[in-house]
Design an enzyme around this catalytic site. Structure first.
Site, short mmCIF file in Angstrom:
data_model
loop_
_atom_site.label_atom_id
_atom_site.label_comp_id
_atom_site.label_asym_id
_atom_site.label_seq_id
_atom_site.Cartn_x
_atom_site.Cartn_y
_atom_site.Cartn_z
CG HIS A 78 -0.34 0.03 2.53
ND1 HIS A 78 0.32 -1.05 3.09
CD2 HIS A 78 -0.25 1.03 3.46
CE1 HIS A 78 0.77 -0.73 4.29
NE2 HIS A 78 0.44 0.53 4.54
CG ASP A 82 4.93 2.41 7.45
OD1 ASP A 82 4.09 2.85 6.65
OD2 ASP A 82 4.63 1.69 8.42
CG ASP A 186 0.56 -1.68 7.80
OD1 ASP A 186 1.33 -2.51 8.30
OD2 ASP A 186 0.82 -0.47 7.72
CG HIS A 407 -2.08 -1.03 11.95
ND1 HIS A 407 -1.11 -1.49 11.09
CD2 HIS A 407 -2.00 0.32 11.94
CE1 HIS A 407 -0.45 -0.46 10.59
NE2 HIS A 407 -0.97 0.66 11.08
CG HIS A 429 4.37 -3.18 10.77
ND1 HIS A 429 3.47 -2.55 11.60
CD2 HIS A 429 4.70 -2.26 9.83
CE1 HIS A 429 3.25 -1.32 11.17
NE2 HIS A 429 3.99 -1.12 10.09
#
Length: 711
Positions: A78, A82, A186, A407, A429
């Site tokens: 996406h 990050d 994510d 998330h 992550h």
């Protein structure tokens, strides 16, 4: 005796079966997501982002820990920095030459986001990580795929599934040689106001690489969270204060704008209080949201189906886009949405420093606060903070964490793992402590549910190594496909890979299904002959067909010279006799077409002719001397005798040989070509590579024959 597998053989097998997964970023940290997957000779990079808590090259993944030129494909989940902001750096400043894939909305928004990022990405020297031209080039190289579309990249099958989180966010199922690996990036299984939740792939993966951002925390129910958010904003602005919402320009910003618009529309008392959206990027991206409405949830789709402008949920009546100083710094209550979400710099930092000393104001942290950022720091309610120019200021404003971060929490992640039941779960992550808590809970869950998954929490640049035998699929074509195939039956043919297609076919079908043409390898090998050819022929007749089998071997042919003779053995090997001439000793030449059966016959002929020849006198004496030396324990005498044996046998196979006993050197002359053998080092030197290989093989067999067999 069957040869035992050597350590080198086992290493080769292990390498072929080895799965290696290494985080170059996001290993026991949140930020710079970048995971390397290696299996069956293929390498995949999963995401390529930066760390929002660092600047300059320190924010990048550890690219020097892998061979960038070996990466076959990069998959970007996406458009958040990050996960994508290091892509132009990789394409312009590393040896990466692979392909890049992302969804349509991700590519569309990445370009806009990264143009702004370039301006802010410089370190202390002010140099950005890459130039605008590098960004343009990276986007040109990036290919797009749709949800549920499968692409094949040289044997790597990739399928995209909806991940929730933000518009266009994808989970990637990667299949290599039968191994399925699902990377979530994510993700969120909880639908929100504009996006559906993450999908569950129909076919479960063997390995799940999943985010651990929230560890074992559980989110508030959506209704409760939204009501608390509305109540805090209402109380602050009606009490004379202002609200700062540090946001990511795309994703959560659109969610918060929908909630604010609903709140202002439903409460007339708020309508005179301005809401300022300060990100021009968010406004510009609304056209992308309208373009990809089919990727949103049912409510948004239904609203867009009504053509009146008033029905467009992203046409806000009570929200003003502005960056005017007079608007933002004017007196009176207001709500300001400003980037970035971590308060590291930019407009959100400037407004925070202005609002923080006033107890009437509220700062709502609506996204996940990354370790090492000001957003994370102020959640600890410190008495003061440092401004960007190094001054200390009091923190009197209310700092309220109301997470709209899309998330997965523990309920979502544990349910996802339970539904998929992979053999291995790899957590990325997430901060170290949260990951360990999540690992412990997932292990416990596995025991309760009688599941056997293993949970891993790798650090940055530390690999998770697993093993699985690759499975390859091939289509049977041509003659081999004419007969029904039985399950478990052995199939013999030629394995051909053309692009992503692998086929098995008979050699005769190569020219029908490929551009290949079957070829033939003709083998030719001369060898000295110390006995009359008639005696050699007799030995061959006896061994291959019995004493009366002369006619089956074939009659002697005229080979071009009155004294040359030729015969065929088993109709596959031609043996031609070359009589002694000036500068040439008597010898035979074996010729055959390379194939398993003919190779076997040729080896047998060589063995028969060597055995039929008279044993050299010096060989018998040397063998006796060696045995006596071994019996008496005289190692030097045994070594000397072994050298005499080698010389005798090499002379019988290749021709004249001279020896320098002091230096341990043997000199062979084969058809005017010189071969030098150093018996101390076993090194063979000859300008003719083919002859050198033959002598090395013969020497190796001779030395092996003189050693005891392993029992």
């Amino acid at each position: 005796m069957k040869r035992k597998a050597s350590a080198a053989d086992l290493d080769l097998v292990q390498d072929a079966h080895k799965i290696e997964i290494m985080p170059l970023g996001a290993g026991q940290e949140v930020g710079r997501s970048c995971i390397i997957l290696k299996y069956a000779g293929k390498t995949v990079m999963l995401d390529c982002g930066i760390h929002p808590g660092y600047s300059g090259e320190t924010c990048l993944p550890f690219f020097d820990s892998t061979e960038m030129e070996e990466i076959d494909v990069m998959l970007v989940t996406h458009f958040h920095l990050d996960h994508c902001a290091a892509v132009p750096y990789v394409t312009s400043k590393t040896p990466f030459r692979g392909r890049i894939f992302m969804t349509h909305p991700t590519k569309a928004i990445c370009g806009t986001l990264l143009k702004d990022f370039i301006k802010l990405s410089g370190g202390k020297d002010g140099e950005p990580l890459y130039k605008p031209t590098d960004l343009t080039s990276a986007l040109e190289k990036s290919e797009v795929l749709d949800f549920h579309q499968t692409v094949d990249i040289n044997g790597i099958k990739v399928t995209a599934y909806k991940a929730g989180h933000v518009l266009g966010a994808a989970m990637f199922m990667v299949e290599i040689a039968g191994l399925r690996v699902l990377y979530t990036g994510d993700y969120s299984r909880q639908p929100d106001r504009h996006l559906p939740g993450a999908e569950t792939p129909p076919e479960p993966p063997h390995i799940l690489i999943v985010e651990a951002t929230y560890g074992i925390s559980r989110h508030e129910a959506r209704h409760e969270r939204e009501e608390r958010f509305k109540r805090k904003i209402r109380d602050t602005v009606l009490g004379g204060g202002s609200v700062l919402l540090p946001i990511v320009a795309l994703g959560r910003a659109q969610e918060l704008l929908l909630i604010l618009e609903e709140l202002w529309r439903s409460e007339p008392a708020l309508r005179e209080i301005p809401i300022y959206q300060t990100s021009g990027l968010a406004q510009r991206a609304l056209s992308v949201y309208q373009t990809y409405v089919e990727m949103m949830n049912a409510d948004i789709k239904a609203a867009f189906q009504i053509r009146e402008q008033a029905s467009n949920p992203f046409m806000f009546k009570h929200i003003v886009e502005t960056q005017k100083k007079d608007d933002l710094e004017g007196s009176g209550p207001k709500v300001i949405l400003a980037t970035p979400s971590m308060l590291q710099n930019g407009l959100s930092r400037k407004i925070f420093e202005e609002y923080a000393p006033d107890s009437k104001n509220t700062i709502i942290i609506a996204d996940f606060a990354v370790q090492g950022t000001l957003a994370k720091e102020v959640l600890g309610n410190p008495a003061d903070f440092m401004t960007l120019d190094g001054k200390k200021k009091p923190l009197r404003a209310t700092v309220e964490p109301i997470s709209f971060s899309a998330h997965a929490d523990y309920t979502q992640t544990s349910g996802f793992v339970e539904d998929l039941a992979p053999a291995d779960v790899i957590l990325v992550h997430g901060e170290h402590k949260e990951m360990e808590r999540l690992r412990t809970n997932l292990v416990t869950l596995g025991k309760e549910k009688a599941k056997t998954w293993t949970v891993h929490t790798p650090k940055i640049t530390k690999s998770v190594v697993l093993y699985r035998r690759p499975l390859y699929a091939a289509k049977v074509v041509g003659q081999l496909a004419e007969k029904p195939l039985r399950n478990g039956a052995t199939l013999q043919g030629v394995l051909v890979q053309q692009g992503s297609e692998t086929s098995i076919m008979a050699p005769a079908d190569l020219d029908k299904f490929t551009k290949l043409k079957p070829g033939r390898i003709k083998q030719r090998m001369p060898m000295p002959l110390s006995i009359p050819f008639s005696q050699a022929r007799l030995a061959l007749e006896v061994v291959f067909e019995g004493v009366e089998g002369a006619e089956d071997i074939g009659k002697v042919e005229d080979a071009g010279s009155p004294r040359e003779q030729a015969l065929r053995v088993c109709d596959v090997v031609k043996v031609t006799y070359k009589p002694e001439q000036e500068m040439q000793m008597a010898h035979v030449v074996l010729e055959w077409e390379g194939m398993a059966a003919a190779d076997l016959v040729a080896d047998a002929i060589i063995a028969v002719l060597l055995q039929a020849g008279e044993e050299p006198i010096e060989l018998s004496a040397a063998e006796k001397a060696r045995q006596q030396a071994l019996d008496s324990g005289d190692i030097k005498a045994a070594a000397d005798a072994e050298m005499q044996i080698v010389v005798a046998l090499l002379r019988s196979q290749f021709g004249p040989a001279d020896v320098d006993h002091e230096a341990g050197i043997i000199f062979l002359r084969v058809d005017e070509r010189m071969v030098v053998i150093n018996m101390k080092t076993r090194a063979v030197d000859c300008p003719d590579v083919g002859l050198k290989d033959r002598v090395e093989l013969a020497l190796d067999r001779l030395m092996t024959a003189m050693r005891p067999c392993s029992l």
